[in-house]
Design a protein around this motif. Structure first.
Motif, PDB file in Angstrom:
ATOM      1  N   PHE A   1     -17.879  18.017  15.605  1.00  0.00           N
ATOM      2  CA  PHE A   1     -17.738  18.052  14.151  1.00  0.00           C
ATOM      3  C   PHE A   1     -18.581  16.940  13.547  1.00  0.00           C
ATOM      4  N   LEU A   2     -19.289  17.260  12.474  1.00  0.00           N
ATOM      5  CA  LEU A   2     -20.051  16.261  11.735  1.00  0.00           C
ATOM      6  C   LEU A   2     -19.567  16.315  10.294  1.00  0.00           C
ATOM      7  N   GLY A   3     -18.896  15.247   9.878  1.00  0.00           N
ATOM      8  CA  GLY A   3     -18.335  15.216   8.532  1.00  0.00           C
ATOM      9  C   GLY A   3     -18.571  13.883   7.858  1.00  0.00           C
ATOM     10  N   GLN A   4     -18.877  13.954   6.574  1.00  0.00           N
ATOM     11  CA  GLN A   4     -19.112  12.743   5.782  1.00  0.00           C
ATOM     12  C   GLN A   4     -18.318  12.873   4.483  1.00  0.00           C
ATOM     13  N   LEU A   5     -17.207  12.153   4.428  1.00  0.00           N
ATOM     14  CA  LEU A   5     -16.342  12.138   3.251  1.00  0.00           C
ATOM     15  C   LEU A   5     -16.734  10.959   2.376  1.00  0.00           C
ATOM     16  N   GLU A   6     -17.124  11.247   1.139  1.00  0.00           N
ATOM     17  CA  GLU A   6     -17.572  10.199   0.223  1.00  0.00           C
ATOM     18  C   GLU A   6     -16.597  10.089  -0.941  1.00  0.00           C
TER      19      GLU A   6
END
Length: 865
Positions: free
Chosen positions: A228-233
């Motif tokens: 999984f590749l996730g970026q929560l901003e």
């Protein structure tokens, strides 16, 4: 009447959150305007960072007009309104606002890295059990915006604080993963709360590392890892931004999904679930530290089309008991998706759902699935208040479901909503409708629509049920015009064409299917093939004709040119493409079940005809793009190929070396017979062949989209109707009379005796032979584009076939165009609707052509005897 403008649209997006175009082109529809009104100017008001910027342009254009401002930056949002001025000099009120937000445009915007469980990356292991990954994070007070940018090696579904993120499924879909991995943007502001939070993701093999290909297929074709590749901003009121990204701090555990695959289905053991795992405060101390993998952020791309979603629930229409005593649900419709169940039972009891498109001798018939297991199994946890489940990372093509182990009364469950089929496909906007006075013809059109829905699961596939489901280029090449009428495929197919260009070999060869399965050489070595490779030229041109998008021509021109240049080299000075392997008129009904390329039409005649057609289209592409030298070169080459075709394959009397329906249809539709007398003779011979065959079809994938037009264009409209309305095998309506609810791969996938065709390729859901629907729209109902994007519409109904009425509606880029006609004796009554911004030409037998302005028009004419 006031001039009313709808909110603008950005590029081809239905939802403009997280787009990848920093200068998105704008389109708008004028919903209403005074009689005689025409747009002469437009004003675009853009709100950025609280400031309003206005741009006024003297222009009548309203489709894909240039972005007038400086490019949007990564993460930037803007609100846009449009006003228009007409010939009366008055400005309309501004449209409703539309908001666009850009995703992450530059590699430097990404700090996230793919993470997953260590056991999911061992190339020597047969362990296929997926993982779930998670981490806790803290959010401060004052949060004003939260965005999750997510993708995966494999498939994913994300959760925040126990709530599902988004409503998409099978994301990120299937692209040429090494070059383009799609990511999606989610507004998760409402899911994040001040204080402690948690984020997690489910993972599944999907196309990335799951089994792909026939004859057993292969695994790990794009990579070994499941990540999984996730970026929560998180953006706060004070302007600060915090990033929660996938990194070594995440943890992984085995999923309750025991195994999952596109072809084989999904096994889920609810006893293995860990309640609350994606909520804050969950104890993950027993979980392992994730393994961090690599992904070049330069390969991460925003979508150009809507994602796959669940779009409809279908209830069973019957519960059957087979001769062997098995319980089978009939959903009454061949569809694509999966089954959702609600059940109560003892822990450890399992419910098995095995799917198929047809029954034979009363039993579920799975031979057409080949080596696709197509079975889902759910093991209950034993919860007293019941359990609900549907698979996450698979899909099936089916009408029938064999249910084993159901805990209770299956008849009652089928009637109370405990078991439903959930239809899934790329969530394209429906744009086209057709109906007539003939119920069988209406059912045929419904079958075409259902077939398309089932074969646009992220990419345009050949079939959705067996161990294949790949993006065969020939299928969408012939079906593209029909697809472009029924649904707004502009974003989906323009995105897929980018993968076509990537997969195209340096010498110009276009693969048979895209994306290419990396182990393709086991079955389909990459080699040039007519009709399939011609998707590089003909599909971009179709999108331009239907959506007025010069951008797709510009993006694909080099790919199209390289394909034609390759065929020019292969044909040599003769200008005939008469060497090499060809699929020809694939699945001609006279071909043997195990040799579907053995058609009545010479495969090299097919190849040379397509060479001429593609070359001419490349010339037209160049002309549209303002490339004068290329226009001249490819027009001259097309003339040479046409002359070579006529010399080699057309006799002096207009008959052809292949005395077959497809040969004449190609020559007539591609304008390859040089003189008028020859064309008339060829058309007459085509009509004779149709009558000689008893009006039964004698064309495969290549001839089928062309034969009715070849007849109606040359004065043989009634013969075209005879072909369309025939009910004996092989014919379109034969399938309907045999109970088909989608279009079949073979004309006789189900034989007249009710048994399944013995061929190893016998799908009951293929859209290619449904390409005749484009003729139904344009000729039977009479609605067609006369200029790109329907700026000018052609209303030209040609009644026949015993029909007393027909109608078509299409949501064009300018708004809804519609036509309906009915016969009263020999009097033809026609109602037509032209959207604001367009005009139409009305062509009726017995009347001179008439130009129609926007509005509703009614005409009556008496047809000649």
């Amino acid at each position: 009447m006031a001039t009313v403008v709808d909110a603008p649209r950005f590029e081809h997006h239905r939802d403009a959150l997280g787009i990848g175009e920093p200068r998105p082109r704008l389109s708008w529809r004028v919903r209403s305007a005074p009689s005689g009104w025409r747009q002469t100017a437009y004003r675009i008001d853009i709100v950025r960072n609280g400031n309003i910027h206005s741009y006024e342009v003297e222009s009548a254009e309203q489709i894909l007009v240039p972005w007038p401002a400086s490019p949007l930056r990564s993460r930037e949002a803007a609100t846009v309104r449009v006003a228009v001025r007409g010939t009366n000099g008055a400005w309309s009120a501004p449209s409703d606002p539309a908001t666009v937000e850009v995703g992450l445009l530059a590699p430097a915007d990404w700090v996230a890295r793919p993470v997953g469980a260590t056991w999911n990356e061992d190339p020597d292991s047969d362990e296929r059990r997926p993982s779930i990954v998670r981490r806790d994070f803290e959010a401060r007070a004052g949060l004003v915006r939260a965005r999750l940018y997510a993708t995966a090696h494999g498939l994913y579904e994300a959760e925040i604080n126990g709530e599902r993120v988004g409503d998409d499924t099978l994301s990120p879909g299937w692209t040429v993963y090494g070059e383009r991995l799609r990511y999606y943007t989610y507004d998760v502001t409402g899911l994040v709360r001040p204080g402690q939070n948690a984020i997690g993701a489910w993972l599944g093999d999907g196309w990335y590392r799951g089994r792909l290909g026939w004859r057993g297929g292969f695994r790990n074709l794009y990579g070994y890892d499941l990540s999984f590749l996730g970026q929560l901003e998180l953006t706060y009121a004070d302007g600060t931004r915090e990033v929660v990204a996938t990194d070594p701090s995440w943890r992984a555990a085995p999923s309750p999904i025991i195994r999952t695959g596109i072809y084989d289905g999904e096994d889920h053991d609810a006893r293995e679930e860990q309640p609350g795992w994606s909520r804050a405060g969950f104890d993950d101390s027993a979980w392992e530290v994730v393994s961090v993998r690599h992904r070049d952020p330069a390969t991460l791309v925003a979508p150009t089309a809507p994602p796959v979603r669940r779009t409809q629930d279908v209830a069973p229409v019957a519960v059957l008991t087979s001769p062997s005593g098995r319980h089978i649900l009939d959903f009454g419709q061949n569809l694509v998706g999966r089954v959702r169940i609600r059940a109560t039972g003892e822990a450890g009891a399992s419910v098995s759902l095995r799917t198929a498109e047809v029954l034979q001798d009363g039993e579920l018939y799975t031979r057409p699935l080949r080596e696709a297991r197509s079975t889902d199994t759910y093991t209950l946890a034993g919860r007293p208040d019941g359990e609900e489940w549907e698979p996450r990372f698979t899909f099936h093509g089916f009408r029938y479901v064999e249910v084993s182990g159901w805990p209770g009364d299956l008849d009652a469950a089928a009637g109370d909503g405990s078991i439903v089929a959930r239809v899934i496909h790329t969530d394209l906007e429906r744009t086209g409708w057709f109906e007539s006075s003939d119920p069988l013809l209406n059912r045929l059109h419904d079958n075409v629509v259902w077939g398309m829905r089932g074969n646009v699961v992220d990419i345009p596939t050949d079939c959705p049920q067996r161990d294949e489901r790949v993006g065969w280029t020939g299928d969408i090449q012939v079906f593209g015009p029909t697809a472009s009428y029924l649904f707004d495929v502009s974003g989906m197919l323009s995105g897929w064409l980018r993968d076509v260009a990537i997969e195209q070999l340096p010498d110009g060869t276009v693969p048979w299917y895209v994306p290419v399965i990396p182990a393709h050489q086991m079955w389909t070595p990459l080699r040039p093939g007519a009709a399939w490779g011609d998707v590089a030229t003909l599909l971009p041109w179709t999108l331009y004709e239907r959506f007025a998008d010069l951008g797709v021509l510009d993006a694909q021109f080099d790919s199209a040119r390289r394909w034609v240049d390759l065929v020019e080299r292969l044909s040599g000075p003769s200008r005939r493409w008469d060497t090499g392997f060809q699929l020809g008129d694939w699945l001609d009904p006279a071909a043997p079940p195990e040799d579907p390329a053995d058609a009545r039409t010479d495969r090299y005649l097919v190849a040379t005809a397509y060479f001429a057609r593609s070359t001419r289209i490349v010339a037209r592409m160049a002309e549209a793009l303002g490339l004068a030298a290329e226009t001249e070169r490819y027009d001259a080459l097309a003339d040479e190929v046409a002359a070579a075709f006529a010399a080699a394959y057309v006799h002096d009397d207009g008959t052809m070396t292949s005395d077959a329906q497809t040969a004449y249809a190609l020559a007539l539709r591609f304008d390859l017979i040089p003189d008028e007398n020859g064309r008339a003779a060829a058309a007459t011979r085509l009509a004779e062949l149709v009558r000689k065959a008893g009006n039964r079809i004698a064309t495969g994938f290549v001839g089928t989209p062309l034969v009715t037009d070849a007849l109606s264009d040359s004065g043989h409209t009634e013969t075209a109707y005879d072909l369309l309305m025939e009910r004996e095998c092989p014919s379109w309506l034969y399938q309907v009379t045999m109970g088909a609810t989608t279009v079949w791969e073979r004309w006789d996938s189900l034989l007249p005796d009710g048994t399944v065709n013995p061929g190893t390729m016998t799908s009951f859901n293929h859209y290619a032979l449904g390409a005749v629907a484009d003729w139904m729209h344009r000729v039977v109902a009479g609605l067609a584009p006369a200029e790109p994007g329907y700026r000018r519409i052609r209303f030209a109904p040609r009644p026949g076939g015993g029909l007393t009425s027909a109608a078509a509606r299409h949501l064009t880029p300018y708004g809804e165009a519609a036509i309906s006609w009915r016969l009263d004796g020999r009097d033809l009554h026609v109602d037509a609707v032209v959207p604001v911004g367009a005009e139409a030409v009305l062509q009726l037998n017995g009347r001179d052509d008439e130009t129609l302005p926007p509005g509703t028009h009614t005409r009556t004419t008496t047809l000649p005897r």
